[in-house]
Design a protein around this motif. Sequence first.
Motif, mmCIF file in Angstrom:
data_model
loop_
_atom_site.group_PDB
_atom_site.id
_atom_site.type_symbol
_atom_site.label_atom_id
_atom_site.label_comp_id
_atom_site.label_asym_id
_atom_site.label_seq_id
_atom_site.Cartn_x
_atom_site.Cartn_y
_atom_site.Cartn_z
ATOM 1 N N ARG A 1 44.551 29.044 38.901
ATOM 2 C CA ARG A 1 46.050 29.105 38.924
ATOM 3 C C ARG A 1 46.556 27.803 39.231
ATOM 4 N NH1 ARG A 1 47.320 34.405 38.730
ATOM 5 N NH2 ARG A 1 49.314 34.117 39.540
ATOM 6 N N THR B 1 40.756 28.856 42.145
ATOM 7 C CA THR B 1 41.759 30.052 41.817
ATOM 8 C C THR B 1 41.930 30.359 40.402
ATOM 9 O OG1 THR B 1 43.784 29.334 42.193
ATOM 10 C CG2 THR B 1 42.881 29.850 44.100
ATOM 11 N N LYS C 1 46.718 22.412 39.936
ATOM 12 C CA LYS C 1 45.666 23.356 39.975
ATOM 13 C C LYS C 1 45.472 23.692 41.337
ATOM 14 C CE LYS C 1 44.059 22.890 35.496
ATOM 15 N NZ LYS C 1 42.608 22.613 34.552
ATOM 16 N N THR D 1 51.993 31.061 42.247
ATOM 17 C CA THR D 1 51.225 30.416 41.427
ATOM 18 C C THR D 1 51.252 31.158 39.792
ATOM 19 O OG1 THR D 1 49.221 31.481 41.971
ATOM 20 C CG2 THR D 1 49.554 29.388 42.857
#
Length: 578
Positions: free
Chosen positions: A143, A141, A137, A164
């Motif tokens: 993402r 974000t 991770k 990502t």
Amino acid sequence: MYVLGINLSHDRAACLVRDGRVVVAVEEERLDRFKHSEGFIVHGHFEKLSKVLPMKSITYCLDAVGIGIDDVDLVVGNRPLSDGSEERILRELPIRDKSKIHSLPMPSHHLSHAYAGYLASPFEEAAVLVVDGVGSKVPGTGRIEKHTIFDGQGTTLRSVHAETFPEDWSEVGLGLFYSFFSAKLGFVTRWGHPTFGDFGCGGYTEAGKTMGLAPYGRPHPEWDRLLTVKGGNVSARVEDLEKAWESWLASDGEGYDAKAKDSWSSQFAKDVAYKIQEETEEAMLQLARHAHEVTGRSKLCITGGVALNSVANQRIAAEGPFDEVYILPPAGDAGNAIGAAYYGYYAVADGTERHHLRSGSTGRSYTDQEIRQAVESFSDKIESRKATVAEVAELLAGHHLVGWFQGGSEIGPRALGHRSMLADPRHPESRDYLNQVVKHREIFRPFAPSVLQEEAHNWFQMRGDSPFMLLVPDVLEHQRETVPAITHVDGTARVQTVEADVNPRYHELISRFAELTGVPLVLNTSYNDAGEPIVETPQDAVRTFLNTELDHLYIGDLLLTKPGRELSSRHPSRQPLA
């Protein structure tokens, strides 16, 4: 200086690096005998899962070099998503000085892959392409790492391009794209709860089966492209994948049921595998080109789980812009034990020594006494005698199937001449007999050749060496009829080149076989039965020998046979070559 690296993802593993050299590394599955060895403790009906350290691997590594945990100078762990490896190691590892424990900076997972793939290579500078299913991770974000390009120079790495995907998995990258369809085709190692794994598939997807099935498929120009490939990005919307699957089923998959026995034999399944493999190859080739553009390097290291797609690797090596390509044998998450250890040595301790990883044999060797004890424990079921490598070559030339247990085990999914089942590549029945009778697996799956490095160009369309069986060149057309057992349906083979100074005993065996047959290669497959990890110990080797239809086992200097065994009419030795 000793650095202990620990992988806490699937395929848990441990590695000890001493002054920049990998001295021992092993996967937990080889020791606990659970495929992929996830290491979860289950609480309730899968309400909560706790991950535990790979203590068998850690102990194995320490014992192999004769030190205790407090003799280690640094400990570094890694795991995808939120990582948390440092906290877990602090909590569970019985080391007195907790200040020795470190982790990689977030996002850590692709960085760990990059350290493994680059610092093990012979290159002083290179582009590093990391492609897998699920990375770390990215803090703040929402993402997750999809694929990352690093620039390697000396002992340092710098991220130069990263992509990502969202944490809700509405869009995914290459690794999960391939997993999605491998799951749809029923290629899954079952584990845990029925909804465990990628896309709730109930286990671990078996991407290698999809890759092996793909050459049996046909192109469908009417099927839409699913991957969006642009510059340095590759993506797919999961909603589109679901719709495509349903559309293909409706138009071409009438009656197809992935749960049915031998569902892979459906032409529909073969065509889906072809489609997914073809798009993956093109995407990987584009990512390699982009890595060249953003780094300007002439050499490439490929790592991450998708780097085990040896057919895509071949496309990059043959068609890409790089002069040389290196692929780490444990390119998947097991290799992050090596990457974490390298990070500790080079980034934390500022180490400077570099040692190219030329062999995948990173396990400990077993003594003659340990081998004899294992053999003696089954003395009522086997006969043993001392034998030479030349005698083993004669058995292979006579179309017998031989287990080969020599030296330290390999890390990664490929057997490279230390824990192997061997056969005569000239015999057309060797492949089917090994698949169906010995290994109890799907008949379509290909077998690899181990070829003398100095002879490889006479048999395969090689561009450089392939020491770790991670490239798939064409078998030269005029040689295909000579070695049908290792020639896949599309005329290719997943080649291992064997060098005399890296694995002298295996090189001697193949040389002896060549003297008898004129063929400088043998059929090589991993020493395990279906659904099992590759054997690690002499005890594992003898047990698997007895549980399968192998004819002989050459372990150390001992040749084992099964007294009174009758060979079936299907056995290759019962069907002499014309």
